[in-house]
Design an enzyme around this catalytic site. Structure first.
Site, PDB file in Angstrom:
ATOM      1  CB  SER A   1      26.788  36.285  23.884  1.00 44.60           C
ATOM      2  OG  SER A   1      25.672  35.438  23.799  1.00 44.60           O
TER       3      SER A   1
ATOM      4  CB  THR B   1      20.773  29.186  27.293  1.00 46.80           C
ATOM      5  OG1 THR B   1      21.999  29.387  27.988  1.00 46.80           O
ATOM      6  CG2 THR B   1      20.415  30.470  26.576  1.00 46.80           C
TER       7      THR B   1
ATOM      8  CG  ASN C   1      27.406  29.979  30.420  1.00 46.58           C
ATOM      9  OD1 ASN C   1      27.095  29.702  29.264  1.00 46.58           O
ATOM     10  ND2 ASN C   1      28.652  29.987  30.829  1.00 46.58           N
TER      11      ASN C   1
HETATM   12  O1  DON Z   1      26.008  33.684  25.730  1.00 44.69           O
HETATM   13  C1  DON Z   1      26.359  32.566  25.373  1.00 44.69           C
HETATM   14  O2  DON Z   1      26.789  32.306  24.269  1.00 44.69           O
HETATM   15  C2  DON Z   1      26.227  31.414  26.341  1.00 44.69           C
HETATM   16  N1  DON Z   1      26.353  31.874  27.673  1.00 44.69           N
HETATM   17  C3  DON Z   1      24.929  30.766  26.079  1.00 44.69           C
HETATM   18  C4  DON Z   1      24.800  29.528  26.868  1.00 44.69           C
HETATM   19  C5  DON Z   1      23.906  28.556  26.275  1.00 44.69           C
HETATM   20  O3  DON Z   1      23.281  28.703  25.264  1.00 44.69           O
HETATM   21  C6  DON Z   1      23.862  27.316  27.044  1.00 44.69           C
HETATM   22  N2  DON Z   1      23.354  26.278  26.265  1.00 44.69           N
HETATM   23  N3  DON Z   1      23.992  25.373  25.918  1.00 44.69           N
END
Ligand code: DON
Length: 582
Positions: free
Chosen positions: A449, A378, A398
Protein backbone atom coordinates in the site's frame (compact mmCIF):
# COMPACT_ATOMS: atom_id res chain seq x y z
CA UNK A 1 -5.12 28.97 -6.95
CA UNK A 2 -6.30 27.44 -10.22
CA UNK A 3 -8.86 24.69 -9.75
CA UNK A 4 -9.27 25.54 -6.11
CA UNK A 5 -12.17 27.56 -4.88
CA UNK A 6 -9.97 28.61 -2.04
CA UNK A 7 -11.99 31.46 -0.65
CA UNK A 8 -15.40 29.88 -0.69
CA UNK A 9 -14.02 26.78 0.95
CA UNK A 10 -11.97 28.43 3.64
CA UNK A 11 -14.95 28.16 5.97
CA UNK A 12 -14.61 24.43 5.88
CA UNK A 13 -11.08 24.50 7.11
CA UNK A 14 -11.54 25.29 10.70
CA UNK A 15 -14.70 25.76 12.68
CA UNK A 16 -13.79 26.57 16.24
CA UNK A 17 -16.35 26.57 19.00
CA UNK A 18 -14.51 28.11 21.83
CA UNK A 19 -15.18 28.64 25.49
CA UNK A 20 -11.52 28.60 26.34
CA UNK A 21 -10.00 30.49 29.23
CA UNK A 22 -6.54 29.64 28.05
CA UNK A 23 -3.66 30.76 30.16
CA UNK A 24 -0.11 29.94 29.28
CA UNK A 25 1.97 28.73 32.16
CA UNK A 26 5.17 28.63 30.13
CA UNK A 27 5.26 24.82 30.28
CA UNK A 28 4.16 22.37 27.63
CA UNK A 29 0.61 21.32 28.42
CA UNK A 30 -0.04 17.65 29.12
CA UNK A 31 -3.52 17.49 27.66
CA UNK A 32 -5.09 19.17 24.66
CA UNK A 33 -7.52 21.99 25.45
CA UNK A 34 -10.36 20.11 23.78
CA UNK A 35 -10.87 17.70 20.94
CA UNK A 36 -10.94 17.83 17.16
CA UNK A 37 -11.88 15.83 14.10
CA UNK A 38 -10.99 16.41 10.46
CA UNK A 39 -12.43 14.13 7.81
CA UNK A 40 -13.41 14.13 4.17
CA UNK A 41 -17.13 14.23 5.00
CA UNK A 42 -19.36 16.56 7.00
CA UNK A 43 -21.47 13.61 8.13
CA UNK A 44 -18.42 11.77 9.44
CA UNK A 45 -16.85 14.74 11.23
CA UNK A 46 -20.19 15.52 12.90
CA UNK A 47 -20.58 11.88 14.00
CA UNK A 48 -17.05 11.81 15.44
CA UNK A 49 -17.60 15.07 17.32
CA UNK A 50 -20.93 13.80 18.69
CA UNK A 51 -19.27 10.66 20.07
CA UNK A 52 -16.53 12.75 21.71
CA UNK A 53 -19.16 15.02 23.25
CA UNK A 54 -20.91 11.93 24.63
CA UNK A 55 -17.72 11.03 26.50
CA UNK A 56 -16.24 8.64 23.97
CA UNK A 57 -12.51 8.73 23.37
CA UNK A 58 -10.65 9.27 20.08
CA UNK A 59 -10.88 5.55 19.33
CA UNK A 60 -14.67 5.50 19.74
CA UNK A 61 -14.85 8.57 17.53
CA UNK A 62 -12.65 6.79 14.97
CA UNK A 63 -15.18 3.96 14.80
CA UNK A 64 -18.04 6.41 14.27
CA UNK A 65 -16.09 8.27 11.57
CA UNK A 66 -14.94 5.08 9.83
CA UNK A 67 -18.45 3.64 9.71
CA UNK A 68 -20.14 6.87 8.63
CA UNK A 69 -17.59 7.23 5.83
CA UNK A 70 -18.45 3.66 4.82
CA UNK A 71 -22.08 4.74 4.39
CA UNK A 72 -21.78 8.25 2.98
CA UNK A 73 -18.65 7.94 0.83
CA UNK A 74 -19.21 4.59 -0.87
CA UNK A 75 -16.76 5.62 -3.62
CA UNK A 76 -13.83 5.97 -1.19
CA UNK A 77 -13.92 3.37 1.59
CA UNK A 78 -16.24 0.91 3.27
CA UNK A 79 -16.88 -2.37 5.04
CA UNK A 80 -15.88 -4.11 1.83
CA UNK A 81 -12.39 -2.56 2.00
CA UNK A 82 -9.67 -1.96 4.51
CA UNK A 83 -7.28 0.57 5.90
CA UNK A 84 -4.59 1.45 8.38
CA UNK A 85 -5.38 3.17 11.69
CA UNK A 86 -2.42 4.80 13.44
CA UNK A 87 -3.26 5.19 17.14
CA UNK A 88 -1.60 6.91 20.04
CA UNK A 89 -2.77 5.60 23.40
CA UNK A 90 -2.09 8.50 25.76
CA UNK A 91 -2.42 6.44 28.91
CA UNK A 92 0.13 3.86 27.78
CA UNK A 93 2.10 6.49 25.85
CA UNK A 94 2.25 4.07 22.99
CA UNK A 95 1.87 4.30 19.21
CA UNK A 96 0.15 1.38 17.51
CA UNK A 97 -0.62 0.64 13.89
CA UNK A 98 -3.81 -1.33 13.40
CA UNK A 99 -3.35 -3.07 10.06
CA UNK A 100 -6.79 -3.77 8.63
CA UNK A 101 -5.41 -4.21 5.14
CA UNK A 102 -7.17 -6.75 2.95
CA UNK A 103 -5.69 -10.22 2.62
CA UNK A 104 -5.67 -12.30 -0.58
CA UNK A 105 -8.06 -15.27 -0.49
CA UNK A 106 -6.62 -18.76 0.01
CA UNK A 107 -7.24 -19.66 -3.63
CA UNK A 108 -5.32 -16.62 -4.95
CA UNK A 109 -2.21 -17.24 -7.02
CA UNK A 110 0.46 -15.25 -8.73
CA UNK A 111 -0.88 -15.92 -12.20
CA UNK A 112 -4.57 -15.37 -11.45
CA UNK A 113 -4.85 -12.30 -13.69
CA UNK A 114 -2.75 -13.67 -16.56
CA UNK A 115 -3.93 -15.49 -19.65
CA UNK A 116 -2.42 -18.74 -20.93
CA UNK A 117 0.33 -16.74 -22.69
CA UNK A 118 1.24 -15.02 -19.46
CA UNK A 119 -0.29 -11.70 -20.54
CA UNK A 120 -2.24 -9.53 -18.10
CA UNK A 121 -5.99 -9.80 -18.70
CA UNK A 122 -7.21 -6.24 -18.81
CA UNK A 123 -9.33 -5.03 -15.86
CA UNK A 124 -9.53 -8.43 -14.13
CA UNK A 125 -7.74 -7.10 -11.04
CA UNK A 126 -9.94 -4.01 -11.07
CA UNK A 127 -13.58 -4.94 -11.52
CA UNK A 128 -15.85 -7.66 -10.17
CA UNK A 129 -15.38 -9.84 -7.09
CA UNK A 130 -12.23 -11.54 -8.39
CA UNK A 131 -10.53 -8.18 -7.78
CA UNK A 132 -11.36 -8.33 -4.08
CA UNK A 133 -9.27 -9.69 -1.27
CA UNK A 134 -10.79 -10.39 2.15
CA UNK A 135 -11.90 -7.05 3.67
CA UNK A 136 -10.24 -5.77 6.82
CA UNK A 137 -12.31 -2.75 7.84
CA UNK A 138 -15.04 -4.56 9.83
CA UNK A 139 -12.40 -6.52 11.79
CA UNK A 140 -10.45 -3.34 12.49
CA UNK A 141 -13.60 -1.62 13.77
CA UNK A 142 -14.32 -4.51 16.14
CA UNK A 143 -10.67 -4.69 17.23
CA UNK A 144 -10.37 -0.98 18.00
CA UNK A 145 -13.69 -1.02 19.90
CA UNK A 146 -12.70 -4.01 22.01
CA UNK A 147 -9.17 -3.00 22.82
CA UNK A 148 -9.19 0.80 22.87
CA UNK A 149 -12.76 2.11 22.96
CA UNK A 150 -14.83 3.12 25.96
CA UNK A 151 -18.25 2.90 24.37
CA UNK A 152 -20.05 -0.18 23.01
CA UNK A 153 -20.31 -0.70 19.27
CA UNK A 154 -24.06 -0.18 19.30
CA UNK A 155 -23.38 3.43 20.29
CA UNK A 156 -20.41 4.13 18.03
CA UNK A 157 -22.01 2.49 15.00
CA UNK A 158 -25.39 4.14 15.62
CA UNK A 159 -24.79 7.23 13.41
CA UNK A 160 -23.76 5.02 10.48
CA UNK A 161 -26.71 2.67 10.93
CA UNK A 162 -29.07 5.62 11.09
CA UNK A 163 -27.63 7.17 7.92
CA UNK A 164 -27.76 3.86 6.07
CA UNK A 165 -31.44 3.51 6.98
CA UNK A 166 -32.61 7.06 6.43
CA UNK A 167 -30.29 7.73 3.51
CA UNK A 168 -27.81 10.46 2.76
CA UNK A 169 -28.33 13.20 0.22
CA UNK A 170 -26.65 13.11 -3.14
CA UNK A 171 -24.53 16.21 -3.73
CA UNK A 172 -22.40 17.41 -6.64
CA UNK A 173 -19.42 15.59 -5.19
CA UNK A 174 -21.23 12.24 -5.28
CA UNK A 175 -22.28 12.94 -8.84
CA UNK A 176 -18.74 13.80 -9.88
CA UNK A 177 -17.47 10.51 -8.43
CA UNK A 178 -19.94 8.42 -10.37
CA UNK A 179 -19.55 10.39 -13.61
CA UNK A 180 -16.44 8.43 -14.46
CA UNK A 181 -17.41 6.49 -17.59
CA UNK A 182 -15.54 3.31 -16.86
CA UNK A 183 -16.87 3.15 -13.30
CA UNK A 184 -20.41 3.86 -14.44
CA UNK A 185 -20.26 1.10 -17.00
CA UNK A 186 -19.13 -1.46 -14.42
CA UNK A 187 -21.68 -0.35 -11.82
CA UNK A 188 -24.42 -0.80 -14.41
CA UNK A 189 -23.08 -4.28 -15.03
CA UNK A 190 -23.97 -5.33 -11.47
CA UNK A 191 -27.70 -4.85 -10.69
CA UNK A 192 -26.94 -5.36 -6.97
CA UNK A 193 -24.74 -2.24 -7.13
CA UNK A 194 -26.80 -0.18 -9.58
CA UNK A 195 -29.96 -0.49 -7.49
CA UNK A 196 -28.20 1.21 -4.57
CA UNK A 197 -26.05 3.88 -6.21
CA UNK A 198 -28.01 4.73 -9.36
CA UNK A 199 -31.63 5.62 -10.00
CA UNK A 200 -32.99 3.60 -12.92
CA UNK A 201 -29.44 3.16 -14.19
CA UNK A 202 -28.92 6.92 -14.20
CA UNK A 203 -26.82 9.14 -11.98
CA UNK A 204 -29.05 10.35 -9.12
CA UNK A 205 -29.93 14.05 -8.90
CA UNK A 206 -28.67 16.40 -6.23
CA UNK A 207 -30.97 15.93 -3.25
CA UNK A 208 -31.92 12.31 -4.03
CA UNK A 209 -31.46 9.96 -1.09
CA UNK A 210 -29.12 6.97 -1.13
CA UNK A 211 -30.73 4.49 1.25
CA UNK A 212 -28.77 1.35 2.17
CA UNK A 213 -31.03 -0.99 4.18
CA UNK A 214 -28.85 -4.07 3.62
CA UNK A 215 -25.76 -2.19 4.74
CA UNK A 216 -27.67 -1.08 7.86
CA UNK A 217 -28.40 -4.74 8.57
CA UNK A 218 -24.72 -5.70 8.13
CA UNK A 219 -23.65 -2.85 10.42
CA UNK A 220 -26.21 -4.01 12.99
CA UNK A 221 -24.74 -7.52 12.87
CA UNK A 222 -21.32 -6.02 13.50
CA UNK A 223 -22.71 -3.99 16.42
CA UNK A 224 -24.37 -7.07 17.91
CA UNK A 225 -21.77 -9.76 17.40
CA UNK A 226 -18.52 -7.88 16.88
CA UNK A 227 -16.26 -9.30 14.16
CA UNK A 228 -18.24 -12.54 14.01
CA UNK A 229 -21.22 -10.52 12.79
CA UNK A 230 -19.33 -10.00 9.54
CA UNK A 231 -16.81 -12.81 9.22
CA UNK A 232 -19.10 -15.67 10.32
CA UNK A 233 -22.81 -16.41 10.22
CA UNK A 234 -25.41 -14.97 7.88
CA UNK A 235 -23.47 -12.04 6.47
CA UNK A 236 -20.39 -14.18 5.79
CA UNK A 237 -22.47 -16.87 4.08
CA UNK A 238 -24.17 -14.32 1.87
CA UNK A 239 -20.87 -12.62 1.01
CA UNK A 240 -19.23 -15.87 -0.03
CA UNK A 241 -22.16 -17.16 -2.05
CA UNK A 242 -22.61 -13.86 -3.94
CA UNK A 243 -18.88 -13.50 -4.60
CA UNK A 244 -18.62 -17.03 -5.95
CA UNK A 245 -21.75 -16.66 -8.07
CA UNK A 246 -20.05 -13.79 -9.91
CA UNK A 247 -16.67 -15.39 -10.45
CA UNK A 248 -14.90 -14.68 -7.15
CA UNK A 249 -12.87 -17.19 -5.15
CA UNK A 250 -13.59 -16.43 -1.49
CA UNK A 251 -14.33 -19.19 1.02
CA UNK A 252 -15.95 -19.11 4.44
CA UNK A 253 -12.57 -20.14 5.85
CA UNK A 254 -10.93 -17.07 4.32
CA UNK A 255 -13.37 -14.81 6.15
CA UNK A 256 -13.13 -16.70 9.43
CA UNK A 257 -9.34 -16.62 9.33
CA UNK A 258 -8.96 -12.92 8.53
CA UNK A 259 -6.94 -11.21 11.24
CA UNK A 260 -6.20 -7.64 12.12
CA UNK A 261 -2.49 -7.25 12.80
CA UNK A 262 -1.10 -4.78 15.30
CA UNK A 263 2.27 -3.51 14.18
CA UNK A 264 4.87 -1.21 15.61
CA UNK A 265 4.82 2.02 13.60
CA UNK A 266 8.01 3.27 11.97
CA UNK A 267 9.77 6.12 13.68
CA UNK A 268 12.21 8.54 12.14
CA UNK A 269 13.51 12.01 12.78
CA UNK A 270 14.00 14.98 10.49
CA UNK A 271 15.50 18.23 11.74
CA UNK A 272 14.10 17.96 15.26
CA UNK A 273 10.71 16.57 14.20
CA UNK A 274 9.84 13.02 15.12
CA UNK A 275 7.92 11.26 12.35
CA UNK A 276 5.72 8.35 13.37
CA UNK A 277 4.26 6.57 10.40
CA UNK A 278 3.04 3.41 8.76
CA UNK A 279 5.15 0.25 8.45
CA UNK A 280 4.82 -2.42 5.71
CA UNK A 281 2.66 -3.74 4.14
CA UNK A 282 2.39 -0.06 3.38
CA UNK A 283 5.28 1.37 1.44
CA UNK A 284 4.11 4.87 2.32
CA UNK A 285 5.91 5.27 5.63
CA UNK A 286 9.20 3.89 4.31
CA UNK A 287 9.00 6.20 1.32
CA UNK A 288 8.31 9.22 3.53
CA UNK A 289 11.24 8.44 5.84
CA UNK A 290 13.56 7.63 2.94
CA UNK A 291 12.83 10.98 1.27
CA UNK A 292 13.42 12.81 4.55
CA UNK A 293 16.66 10.90 5.13
CA UNK A 294 17.89 11.81 1.67
CA UNK A 295 16.95 15.47 2.17
CA UNK A 296 18.45 15.71 5.62
CA UNK A 297 21.82 16.63 4.15
CA UNK A 298 20.57 19.83 2.51
CA UNK A 299 19.57 23.13 4.08
CA UNK A 300 16.41 23.41 2.04
CA UNK A 301 15.36 26.73 3.52
CA UNK A 302 18.45 28.39 2.10
CA UNK A 303 18.02 27.02 -1.41
CA UNK A 304 16.07 28.74 -4.21
CA UNK A 305 12.77 27.24 -5.34
CA UNK A 306 13.88 25.51 -8.56
CA UNK A 307 16.95 23.92 -6.95
CA UNK A 308 14.98 23.03 -3.84
CA UNK A 309 12.28 21.40 -6.01
CA UNK A 310 14.98 19.50 -7.89
CA UNK A 311 16.36 18.00 -4.66
CA UNK A 312 12.92 17.11 -3.36
CA UNK A 313 11.92 15.48 -6.63
CA UNK A 314 15.14 13.46 -6.77
CA UNK A 315 14.48 12.23 -3.22
CA UNK A 316 11.02 11.12 -4.43
CA UNK A 317 12.48 9.28 -7.39
CA UNK A 318 14.97 7.44 -5.21
CA UNK A 319 12.41 6.43 -2.56
CA UNK A 320 10.08 4.99 -5.22
CA UNK A 321 13.01 3.15 -6.77
CA UNK A 322 13.46 1.37 -3.44
CA UNK A 323 9.75 0.69 -3.31
CA UNK A 324 9.71 -1.13 -6.58
CA UNK A 325 12.71 -3.25 -5.68
CA UNK A 326 12.30 -4.27 -2.07
CA UNK A 327 8.80 -3.93 -0.67
CA UNK A 328 5.95 -6.36 -0.09
CA UNK A 329 3.98 -7.96 2.75
CA UNK A 330 6.51 -8.47 5.60
CA UNK A 331 4.80 -11.78 6.45
CA UNK A 332 5.98 -13.06 3.07
CA UNK A 333 9.12 -11.18 2.12
CA UNK A 334 12.09 -10.15 4.16
CA UNK A 335 12.29 -6.39 3.97
CA UNK A 336 15.71 -4.94 4.82
CA UNK A 337 14.03 -2.23 6.88
CA UNK A 338 17.00 -1.23 8.96
CA UNK A 339 19.23 -0.88 5.94
CA UNK A 340 16.59 0.97 3.91
CA UNK A 341 16.09 3.53 6.66
CA UNK A 342 19.74 3.90 7.59
CA UNK A 343 21.73 7.05 7.00
CA UNK A 344 24.26 4.96 5.08
CA UNK A 345 21.55 4.00 2.59
CA UNK A 346 20.41 7.64 2.30
CA UNK A 347 24.00 8.61 1.60
CA UNK A 348 24.25 5.98 -1.10
CA UNK A 349 21.00 7.14 -2.68
CA UNK A 350 22.11 10.78 -2.52
CA UNK A 351 25.07 9.95 -4.75
CA UNK A 352 22.62 9.53 -7.63
CA UNK A 353 21.53 13.16 -7.33
CA UNK A 354 23.21 15.48 -9.79
CA UNK A 355 23.52 19.09 -8.65
CA UNK A 356 21.55 20.71 -11.45
CA UNK A 357 20.22 17.95 -13.64
CA UNK A 358 17.41 15.41 -13.40
CA UNK A 359 18.55 11.81 -13.12
CA UNK A 360 16.85 9.53 -15.60
CA UNK A 361 14.85 6.76 -13.98
CA UNK A 362 15.87 4.61 -16.93
CA UNK A 363 19.45 5.17 -15.89
CA UNK A 364 18.54 3.73 -12.52
CA UNK A 365 16.81 0.69 -13.92
CA UNK A 366 17.26 0.67 -17.69
CA UNK A 367 13.49 0.67 -17.92
CA UNK A 368 10.90 3.19 -19.10
CA UNK A 369 7.17 3.30 -18.70
CA UNK A 370 4.16 5.09 -20.06
CA UNK A 371 1.99 7.38 -18.01
CA UNK A 372 -1.67 7.35 -17.05
CA UNK A 373 -3.57 9.84 -14.97
CA UNK A 374 -5.72 8.51 -12.17
CA UNK A 375 -8.26 10.23 -10.03
CA UNK A 376 -8.05 10.26 -6.29
CA UNK A 377 -10.31 8.41 -3.96
CA UNK A 378 -9.80 6.58 -0.67
CA UNK A 379 -10.21 8.68 2.46
CA UNK A 380 -8.39 9.90 5.52
CA UNK A 381 -9.42 11.28 8.92
CA UNK A 382 -7.56 12.65 11.93
CA UNK A 383 -8.80 12.81 15.53
CA UNK A 384 -7.43 14.01 18.84
CA UNK A 385 -9.26 13.84 22.15
CA UNK A 386 -8.85 15.74 25.37
CA UNK A 387 -6.67 13.02 26.92
CA UNK A 388 -4.27 13.33 24.02
CA UNK A 389 -5.29 10.04 22.37
CA UNK A 390 -4.87 10.36 18.64
CA UNK A 391 -5.99 8.56 15.51
CA UNK A 392 -4.79 9.06 11.96
CA UNK A 393 -6.52 6.62 9.63
CA UNK A 394 -6.46 6.12 5.87
CA UNK A 395 -9.17 3.83 4.52
CA UNK A 396 -9.70 2.55 1.06
CA UNK A 397 -11.57 0.48 -1.45
CA UNK A 398 -8.90 1.68 -3.91
CA UNK A 399 -10.14 3.36 -7.09
CA UNK A 400 -13.64 4.92 -7.37
CA UNK A 401 -16.37 2.54 -6.14
CA UNK A 402 -13.77 -0.24 -5.81
CA UNK A 403 -14.63 -3.38 -7.74
CA UNK A 404 -18.12 -1.98 -8.51
CA UNK A 405 -19.53 -5.17 -7.02
CA UNK A 406 -22.01 -5.22 -4.13
CA UNK A 407 -22.60 -8.65 -2.65
CA UNK A 408 -26.38 -8.67 -2.92
CA UNK A 409 -28.23 -8.74 0.39
CA UNK A 410 -25.29 -7.36 2.39
CA UNK A 411 -24.99 -3.81 1.04
CA UNK A 412 -21.22 -4.35 1.06
CA UNK A 413 -19.41 -2.79 -1.90
CA UNK A 414 -16.19 -4.73 -2.40
CA UNK A 415 -12.80 -3.13 -2.99
CA UNK A 416 -10.31 -4.01 -5.72
CA UNK A 417 -7.14 -3.83 -3.72
CA UNK A 418 -5.82 -6.95 -5.52
CA UNK A 419 -4.60 -4.43 -8.11
CA UNK A 420 -2.15 -3.11 -5.49
CA UNK A 421 -0.25 -6.38 -5.88
CA UNK A 422 2.24 -6.76 -8.68
CA UNK A 423 -0.03 -8.52 -11.13
CA UNK A 424 3.05 -9.17 -13.25
CA UNK A 425 6.56 -7.87 -12.55
CA UNK A 426 7.29 -4.87 -14.74
CA UNK A 427 3.61 -4.13 -15.48
CA UNK A 428 2.12 -0.97 -14.05
CA UNK A 429 -0.97 -0.92 -11.85
CA UNK A 430 -3.81 1.61 -11.86
CA UNK A 431 -1.50 4.18 -10.26
CA UNK A 432 1.21 3.57 -12.83
CA UNK A 433 3.32 1.90 -10.14
CA UNK A 434 5.64 -0.81 -11.34
CA UNK A 435 6.25 -3.52 -8.77
CA UNK A 436 8.67 -6.34 -8.31
CA UNK A 437 8.51 -9.92 -7.12
CA UNK A 438 8.31 -8.98 -3.45
CA UNK A 439 4.78 -7.76 -4.06
CA UNK A 440 3.51 -10.64 -6.20
CA UNK A 441 0.20 -12.29 -5.33
CA UNK A 442 0.11 -15.22 -2.89
CA UNK A 443 -2.64 -16.79 -0.80
CA UNK A 444 -3.33 -14.83 2.40
CA UNK A 445 -0.78 -12.14 1.49
CA UNK A 446 -1.51 -8.41 1.87
CA UNK A 447 -0.93 -6.13 -1.11
CA UNK A 448 1.59 -3.34 -0.78
CA UNK A 449 0.00 0.00 0.00
CA UNK A 450 0.98 3.65 -0.12
CA UNK A 451 -1.30 4.69 2.72
CA UNK A 452 0.66 6.50 5.39
CA UNK A 453 -1.25 8.08 8.27
CA UNK A 454 1.39 9.97 10.22
CA UNK A 455 2.09 11.86 13.45
CA UNK A 456 4.67 14.68 13.47
CA UNK A 457 6.05 15.72 16.83
CA UNK A 458 8.50 18.40 17.86
CA UNK A 459 9.07 20.06 21.21
CA UNK A 460 5.93 22.16 21.04
CA UNK A 461 3.66 20.81 18.34
CA UNK A 462 1.98 17.54 17.51
CA UNK A 463 0.36 17.06 14.12
CA UNK A 464 -1.96 14.26 13.04
CA UNK A 465 -2.29 13.95 9.29
CA UNK A 466 -2.76 11.85 6.20
CA UNK A 467 -4.40 11.81 2.80
CA UNK A 468 -5.71 9.57 0.05
CA UNK A 469 -4.06 9.73 -3.37
CA UNK A 470 -2.66 6.27 -4.12
CA UNK A 471 0.98 6.43 -5.12
CA UNK A 472 1.04 10.18 -4.47
CA UNK A 473 0.29 9.80 -0.75
CA UNK A 474 3.91 9.66 0.50
CA UNK A 475 5.02 12.67 -1.54
CA UNK A 476 2.08 14.75 -0.29
CA UNK A 477 3.12 13.84 3.23
CA UNK A 478 6.70 14.76 2.46
CA UNK A 479 5.71 18.27 1.36
CA UNK A 480 3.50 18.66 4.44
CA UNK A 481 6.26 17.43 6.75
CA UNK A 482 8.68 19.95 5.26
CA UNK A 483 6.04 22.65 5.82
CA UNK A 484 5.53 21.53 9.42
CA UNK A 485 9.28 21.72 9.99
CA UNK A 486 9.14 25.24 8.51
CA UNK A 487 6.66 26.14 11.31
CA UNK A 488 3.58 26.01 9.06
CA UNK A 489 0.28 24.98 10.62
CA UNK A 490 -2.42 22.61 9.31
CA UNK A 491 -4.22 25.21 7.23
CA UNK A 492 -1.05 25.60 5.30
CA UNK A 493 0.15 21.99 5.14
CA UNK A 494 -3.18 20.61 3.89
CA UNK A 495 -3.50 23.21 1.18
CA UNK A 496 0.02 23.80 -0.15
CA UNK A 497 0.51 23.18 -3.88
CA UNK A 498 1.73 19.68 -4.66
CA UNK A 499 4.16 17.96 -6.97
CA UNK A 500 5.09 14.32 -7.32
CA UNK A 501 7.59 11.94 -8.85
CA UNK A 502 7.41 8.18 -8.46
CA UNK A 503 10.51 6.95 -10.32
CA UNK A 504 8.45 5.32 -13.06
CA UNK A 505 6.98 6.81 -15.14
CA UNK A 506 9.82 9.32 -15.29
CA UNK A 507 7.56 12.36 -15.11
CA UNK A 508 7.30 15.25 -12.68
CA UNK A 509 3.59 15.71 -11.99
CA UNK A 510 2.48 19.02 -10.55
CA UNK A 511 -0.60 20.98 -9.59
CA UNK A 512 -0.96 24.06 -11.73
CA UNK A 513 -0.09 26.47 -8.94
CA UNK A 514 2.98 24.56 -7.75
CA UNK A 515 5.40 26.14 -10.24
CA UNK A 516 5.28 29.44 -12.09
CA UNK A 517 6.51 29.78 -15.66
CA UNK A 518 10.05 30.64 -14.62
CA UNK A 519 10.39 27.63 -12.34
CA UNK A 520 8.87 25.37 -14.98
CA UNK A 521 11.42 26.61 -17.49
CA UNK A 522 14.26 25.98 -15.03
CA UNK A 523 13.03 22.48 -14.24
CA UNK A 524 12.64 21.66 -17.92
CA UNK A 525 16.19 22.86 -18.50
CA UNK A 526 17.37 20.52 -15.76
CA UNK A 527 15.85 17.66 -17.75
CA UNK A 528 12.48 17.11 -16.07
CA UNK A 529 9.48 16.05 -18.11
CA UNK A 530 6.72 18.13 -16.57
CA UNK A 531 3.15 16.91 -16.48
CA UNK A 532 0.39 19.18 -15.22
CA UNK A 533 -2.15 17.20 -13.23
CA UNK A 534 -5.48 16.46 -14.74
CA UNK A 535 -7.96 13.92 -13.55
CA UNK A 536 -10.37 11.64 -15.28
CA UNK A 537 -13.34 12.60 -13.09
CA UNK A 538 -16.27 14.22 -14.81
CA UNK A 539 -14.74 17.67 -15.01
CA UNK A 540 -11.28 19.09 -15.23
CA UNK A 541 -9.86 18.77 -11.70
CA UNK A 542 -6.38 20.08 -11.64
CA UNK A 543 -5.42 18.79 -8.25
CA UNK A 544 -5.15 15.66 -6.16
CA UNK A 545 -5.29 14.49 -2.55
CA UNK A 546 -7.67 15.23 0.31
CA UNK A 547 -5.52 15.86 3.35
CA UNK A 548 -7.01 16.09 6.83
CA UNK A 549 -4.75 17.59 9.46
CA UNK A 550 -4.77 18.60 13.12
CA UNK A 551 -2.24 20.33 15.26
CA UNK A 552 -2.04 20.59 19.01
CA UNK A 553 0.43 23.24 20.13
CA UNK A 554 1.43 22.17 23.63
CA UNK A 555 3.10 25.44 24.41
CA UNK A 556 0.32 27.78 23.30
CA UNK A 557 -2.39 25.30 24.33
CA UNK A 558 -4.13 25.62 20.98
CA UNK A 559 -5.80 23.08 18.79
CA UNK A 560 -6.18 23.65 15.05
CA UNK A 561 -7.83 21.50 12.43
CA UNK A 562 -7.96 21.79 8.67
CA UNK A 563 -9.61 19.91 5.87
CA UNK A 564 -8.12 20.05 2.39
CA UNK A 565 -9.74 22.98 0.50
CA UNK A 566 -9.61 20.91 -2.68
CA UNK A 567 -12.57 18.87 -1.49
CA UNK A 568 -15.69 18.88 0.66
CA UNK A 569 -14.39 17.70 4.04
CA UNK A 570 -14.98 19.33 7.39
CA UNK A 571 -12.63 20.04 10.27
CA UNK A 572 -13.96 20.95 13.70
CA UNK A 573 -12.33 21.86 16.98
CA UNK A 574 -14.15 21.95 20.29
CA UNK A 575 -12.46 23.74 23.14
CA UNK A 576 -13.42 22.85 26.67
CA UNK A 577 -13.84 25.37 29.43
CA UNK A 578 -10.89 25.32 31.77
CA UNK A 579 -11.25 26.30 35.37
CA UNK A 580 -7.57 26.36 36.21
CA UNK A 581 -4.25 26.17 34.42
CA UNK A 582 -3.53 22.79 33.00
O1 DON B 1 -3.30 1.21 -0.56
C1 DON B 1 -3.04 1.96 -1.49
O2 DON B 1 -1.96 2.47 -1.66
C2 DON B 1 -4.13 2.32 -2.47
N1 DON B 1 -5.06 1.26 -2.58
C3 DON B 1 -4.74 3.58 -2.01
C4 DON B 1 -5.70 4.08 -3.01
C5 DON B 1 -5.89 5.52 -2.96
O3 DON B 1 -5.37 6.27 -2.17
C6 DON B 1 -6.78 5.99 -4.01
N2 DON B 1 -6.62 7.36 -4.20
N3 DON B 1 -6.17 7.82 -5.17
Amino acid sequence: MEGLKMISQIKRLCCVFTFACVSFSGQAHEHPPGFAVASASTYATKAGMAILKQGGNAFDAAIAVTSVLAVTEPYHSGLGGGGVWLLYDAQKQKNILVDGRESAPGAASKSMYLDSQGKVISELSLFGPLASAIPGEPAAIAHIAKKYGKLPLYKTLAPAIQLAKSGFEVDEHYRSMILNKRVMQHIKGYPSTAKIFLVKDKIPKVGDLIVQQDLAYTLEQLAKFGRNGFYQGKVAEKLVSEVRKSGGIWSLGDLKNYKVIERAPLEGEYRGTKVITTPPPSAGGIALLTMLNVLDDYDLQDIKQAERTHLIVESMRLAYWDRSEFLGDPQFVKIPLKQLLSSAHAKRLRKHIKPDKATLSSELAQKENSFEDTSENTTHFSIIDQQGNRVAATLSINFLFGSSFVADGTGVLLHHQMDDFTVKPGEKNVFGLVGGEANQIAANKRPLSSMAPTFLINKERIAVLGTPGGSRIPTMLLLSTLAFVDEKGPLSFVSLPRFHHQYLPDVLQYESDAFNKRIRAKLTKMGYRLHKIRSDYGGPRLYYGDMQGLEWNRKNDTLLAASDPRNIGLAEVHYLLKTNNS
